[in-house]
Design an enzyme around this catalytic site. Structure first.
Site, PDB file in Angstrom:
ATOM      1  N   TYR A  34      42.960  42.946  51.935  1.00 57.48           N
ATOM      2  CA  TYR A  34      41.555  43.199  52.223  1.00 57.48           C
ATOM      3  C   TYR A  34      41.386  43.880  53.590  1.00 57.48           C
ATOM      4  O   TYR A  34      40.466  43.567  54.335  1.00 57.48           O
ATOM      5  CB  TYR A  34      40.740  41.898  52.148  1.00 57.48           C
ATOM      6  CG  TYR A  34      40.602  41.449  50.712  1.00 57.48           C
ATOM      7  CD1 TYR A  34      39.564  41.935  49.919  1.00 57.48           C
ATOM      8  CD2 TYR A  34      41.534  40.598  50.130  1.00 57.48           C
ATOM      9  CE1 TYR A  34      39.468  41.573  48.585  1.00 57.48           C
ATOM     10  CE2 TYR A  34      41.435  40.227  48.802  1.00 57.48           C
ATOM     11  CZ  TYR A  34      40.396  40.711  48.043  1.00 57.48           C
ATOM     12  OH  TYR A  34      40.305  40.360  46.721  1.00 57.48           O
ATOM     13  N   TYR A  88      38.261  31.423  42.353  1.00 57.41           N
ATOM     14  CA  TYR A  88      39.097  32.570  42.722  1.00 57.41           C
ATOM     15  C   TYR A  88      40.368  32.513  41.873  1.00 57.41           C
ATOM     16  O   TYR A  88      41.044  31.481  41.830  1.00 57.41           O
ATOM     17  CB  TYR A  88      39.468  32.539  44.211  1.00 57.41           C
ATOM     18  CG  TYR A  88      40.370  33.702  44.564  1.00 57.41           C
ATOM     19  CD1 TYR A  88      39.830  34.972  44.803  1.00 57.41           C
ATOM     20  CD2 TYR A  88      41.754  33.559  44.595  1.00 57.41           C
ATOM     21  CE1 TYR A  88      40.658  36.049  45.071  1.00 57.41           C
ATOM     22  CE2 TYR A  88      42.580  34.641  44.862  1.00 57.41           C
ATOM     23  CZ  TYR A  88      42.021  35.881  45.100  1.00 57.41           C
ATOM     24  OH  TYR A  88      42.842  36.950  45.349  1.00 57.41           O
ATOM     25  N   ASP A  90      44.200  26.926  36.450  1.00 58.04           N
ATOM     26  CA  ASP A  90      44.860  27.765  37.454  1.00 58.04           C
ATOM     27  C   ASP A  90      45.260  26.843  38.614  1.00 58.04           C
ATOM     28  O   ASP A  90      44.428  26.471  39.438  1.00 58.04           O
ATOM     29  CB  ASP A  90      43.889  28.860  37.901  1.00 58.04           C
ATOM     30  CG  ASP A  90      44.454  29.706  39.039  1.00 58.04           C
ATOM     31  OD1 ASP A  90      45.474  29.315  39.634  1.00 58.04           O
ATOM     32  OD2 ASP A  90      43.846  30.745  39.348  1.00 58.04           O
ATOM     33  N   LYS A 122      52.571  30.622  44.176  1.00 56.55           N
ATOM     34  CA  LYS A 122      52.590  30.233  45.593  1.00 56.55           C
ATOM     35  C   LYS A 122      53.755  29.308  45.970  1.00 56.55           C
ATOM     36  O   LYS A 122      54.832  29.791  46.271  1.00 56.55           O
ATOM     37  CB  LYS A 122      51.246  29.605  45.964  1.00 56.55           C
ATOM     38  CG  LYS A 122      50.099  30.636  45.967  1.00 56.55           C
ATOM     39  CD  LYS A 122      48.855  30.035  46.558  1.00 56.55           C
ATOM     40  CE  LYS A 122      47.667  30.974  46.537  1.00 56.55           C
ATOM     41  NZ  LYS A 122      47.667  31.957  47.599  1.00 56.55           N
TER      42      LYS A 122
END
Ligand code: PMP
Length: 426
Positions: free
Chosen positions: A18, A146, A247, A276
């Protein structure tokens, strides 16, 4: 190369997450990392309060993980996974099937969290197509979520969040319901349960799946909710013939105090996404697991294969580190470590409640959040945190940390002090 020269080249050539181009924000130059500390080019050392975005649960340069990587590198680097298989990936898939909630048998190893969500979506879409129900192709999710930066995951990210509103009109249109009422320990709210029930019933004929982050909504707002809502979702999706996807890319591998957040509710989803901390943050790897029901459905289709096959699928180096990271976690009293960090964060953040402008302080497992009633200036916050010797990455109105599980109490206290200082200065 000289640090100033490196940073100049970074500013000229390198995109950051970003990040604007060309480099209008100056990243800090890291020259090494070991234990829970990042070493900067200017000689400073920072405690990593972020675990490199939830991932580095064992810290950096862990001798066990270093050895696993070196040992596998001495045997074999990447080999294609189409038509070939190998022990590191077989062991990893077997381990994941054993450790995750019962019933998740089949494991698709892929490269990143976002891709594992794409694979999860494909599993659901293909399942319904195979059963002649191709009209079931939308997803329902709650707001404030998210799920990653590729297109299907973005379509179920918070539609009002800053991150993906840019893509309105381009993304597939999904069904959003409000996020659950806040609070891990909050009693179930019957009117919210009705809202979920009505939305799922109303859209059941077009829904392929419901997808949510269980217990903790991460990058969409760092919110915690009661595990009971997961049981409600399981019951509703079963009743209305909709698949359920969890998720757990952020929550997996102990972060919330259970190995997987789904365990708080004792619920098995039809598909589970992991990433992760799967490799202890060493290398990029993720996984989508599904039940035999989903796999059998896909296999009965006109195209009886799961239509996904990334080049680096099942990478042996990555698989070997993932195996070592999971074995290392399970060989320790990781629950005790997470509980210890939870209580150090609670104690350390008590003072933050008194800071003017702080709207909420919440802690769950090895996650601490200070929410402000205004937005944080990221550059100023970074300066305050690094002056305290800590690496944090606040966003919007949130100052948060998820320390490596190997942080000492004193290190967690320093992290909490830095969070409080950022909140006080913001
Ligand atoms: N889902 C969740 C819950 C996440 O936290 C993230 C990463 N922040 C992703 C998906 C995407 O994972 P990746 O960045 O590895 O693509």
């Amino acid at each position: 190369m000289d640090p100033a020269e490196l940073l100049a080249l970074d500013a000229r050539h390198v995109w950051h997450p970003y990040g604007p181009m060309p480099g209008r924000v100056a990243p800090l130059l890291v020259t090494g990392a070991s234990g829970v500390r990042l070493r900067l080019a200017d000689g400073r050392e920072l405690i990593d309060g972020m675990s490199s975005w939830w991932a580095a649960i064992h810290g950096y340069r862990h001798p066990v993980l270093d050895a696993a990587l070196a040992e596998q590198a001495g045997r074999m680097s990447h080999v294609m996974f189409g038509g070939l298989t190998h022990e590191p990936a077989i062991r990893l898939a077997t381990k994941l099937a054993e450790l995750t909630p019962p019933g998740l048998e089949h494991v698709f190893l892929c490269d990143s969290g976002s891709v594992s969500v794409e694979v999860a979506v494909k599993m659901c879409l293909q399942y319904w197509r195979s059963l002649g129900r191709g009209e079931k192709r939308r997803m329902l999710t709650w707001r404030g979520g998210y799920h990653g930066d590729t297109f299907h995951p973005m379509s179920v990210c918070d539609p009002d969040g800053g991150m993906h509103s840019l893509w309105r009109g381009v993304l597939p249109e999904q069904v959003f319901v409000p996020e659950p009422p806040a609070g891990f320990g909050a009693p179930l709210n019957p009117s919210y349960v009705d809202t979920l029930a009505q939305a799922i019933e109303e859209h059941a004929d077009e829904l392929a799946c419901v997808i949510v982050e269980p217990v903790v909504q991460g990058a969409g707002g760092m919110r915690f909710h009661a595990p009971g809502y997961l049981r409600v979702l399981r019951e509703l999706t079963e009743r209305h013939d909709v698949l359920l996807v969890f998720d757990e890319i952020a929550t997996g591998f102990g972060r919330t105090g259970r190995l997987f957040a789904a365990e708080h509710a004792e619920v098995t989803p039809d598909v589970l996404c992991l990433g992760k901390a799967l490799t202890g943050g060493y290398l990029s790897m993720a996984a989508a697991l599904c039940t035999p029901r989903v796999a059998d459905g896909i296999s009965r289709g006109e195209v009886p294969v799961l239509a996904h096959g990334p080049t680096f699928m099942g990478n042996p180096l990555t698989s070997a580190v993932a195996n070592a990271s999971i074995d290392l976690l399970l060989s320790q009293d990781w629950r005790g470590s997470v509980r210890r960090i939870e209580s150090a964060l609670r104690d350390g953040l008590a003072a933050a409640r008194e800071v003017p402008g702080v709207a909420d302080v919440r802690v769950l497992g090895a996650i601490g959040v200070v929410q402000l009633d205004h937005e944080v200036d990221m550059a100023a916050a970074t300066k305050v945190a690094t002056d305290c010797g800590v690496w944090l990455r606040p966003f919007r109105d949130l100052v948060y940390a998820m320390p490596p599980f190997v942080c000492t109490d004193a290190e967690v206290r320093t992290i909490a002090e830095a969070m409080t200082a950022v909140a006080a200065a913001a």
